[in-house]
Write an enzyme that holds these catalytic residues in place. Structure first.
Site, mmCIF file in Angstrom:
data_model
loop_
_atom_site.group_PDB
_atom_site.id
_atom_site.type_symbol
_atom_site.label_atom_id
_atom_site.label_comp_id
_atom_site.label_asym_id
_atom_site.label_seq_id
_atom_site.Cartn_x
_atom_site.Cartn_y
_atom_site.Cartn_z
ATOM 1 N N ASP A 8 0.673 -1.228 0.021
ATOM 2 C CA ASP A 8 0.258 0.069 0.029
ATOM 3 C C ASP A 8 1.046 1.182 -0.132
ATOM 4 O OD1 ASP A 8 -2.380 1.618 0.328
ATOM 5 O OD2 ASP A 8 -1.690 1.625 2.559
ATOM 6 N N ASP A 10 -0.215 5.210 1.098
ATOM 7 C CA ASP A 10 -0.321 6.082 2.136
ATOM 8 C C ASP A 10 -0.275 5.087 3.400
ATOM 9 O OD1 ASP A 10 -1.664 8.822 0.694
ATOM 10 O OD2 ASP A 10 -1.954 7.125 -0.405
#
Length: 215
Positions: A8, A10
């Site tokens: 991922d 953020d």
């Protein structure tokens, strides 16, 4: 055996909460509202524009004014995309370690490409990442498995041979649905959900460097 690692963005690779929060608080200031505390914004940052607009204004998709508020938020964010954004401590060393082992790594994020790609350039990752699947690149977004399966195909690595590292419940859900092994980044944002130990992942790390021990 792990043959590739997907991340991922953020809250996992990059700490983007300060700039996301800055955009939200500029919106609030334009309406005479007090800024929200960084800790409150941080817990919602992984939910992107939808979560932050709900936090700041109580609006959700389908509400009158939501679309305009979201558009304004994204424009504000684009103006100050990387004022304070940086890699989490230990991420640079982790990526160097993966490169040294010859393990390809990619990024699967719900963040739209108009933001993700410039940030990757600024952070010096754009020429190193094996693949990037951004929000809008697939019909469905996480927690649907389609973005992760798309990355798996692009890297020519079977889902069962991939780890997916994230800091949100949706990341674990997407991993399991895709047949990948999820790893929870407990140093990330984690959101306002149940404790990460209850999300269904067997592996949790408190620092990026700990991932190398799971490979």
């Amino acid at each position: 055996m792990t043959k590739a690692v997907l991340f991922d963005f953020d809250g996992t690779l990059a700490d983007t909460a300060p700039d996301l929060g800055g955009a939200l608080n500029r919106q609030r200031a334009h309406r005479g509202l007090a800024p929200l505390a960084p800790a409150l914004i941080r817990a919602t940052a992984s939910e992107g524009a939808r979560g932050l607009i709900a936090l700041g204004f109580g609006l959700t998709p389908g509400d009158a004014g939501y679309a305009a508020m979201r558009s304004e938020f994204l424009d504000f964010y684009a103006e100050h995309l990387y004022d304070q954004t940086c890699l989490f401590p230990g991420v640079a060393e982790l990526l160097d370690g993966l490169d040294a082992r010859g393990l390809p790594w990619g990024i699967v994020t719900n963040k739209p490409a108009r933001f993700a790609l410039p940030l990757l350039r600024v952070l010096g990752l754009d020429m190193r990442v094996a693949c990037i699947v951004s929000g809008g690149d697939t019909v469905h977004s996480k927690p649907h498995p389609e973005p992760l399966l798309t990355a798996s195909r692009r890297m020519a690595v079977a889902p069962a041979d991939c780890l997916y590292v994230g800091d949100d419940l949706r990341d674990v859900q997407a991993s399991l649905a895709a047949g990948m092994e999820p790893v929870i980044a407990r140093y990330g944002y984690l959101g306002n959900t149940a404790p990460p130990e209850t999300w269904g992942a067997r592996r949790l790390i408190d620092h990026p460097g700990e991932l190398l021990a799971h490979l």
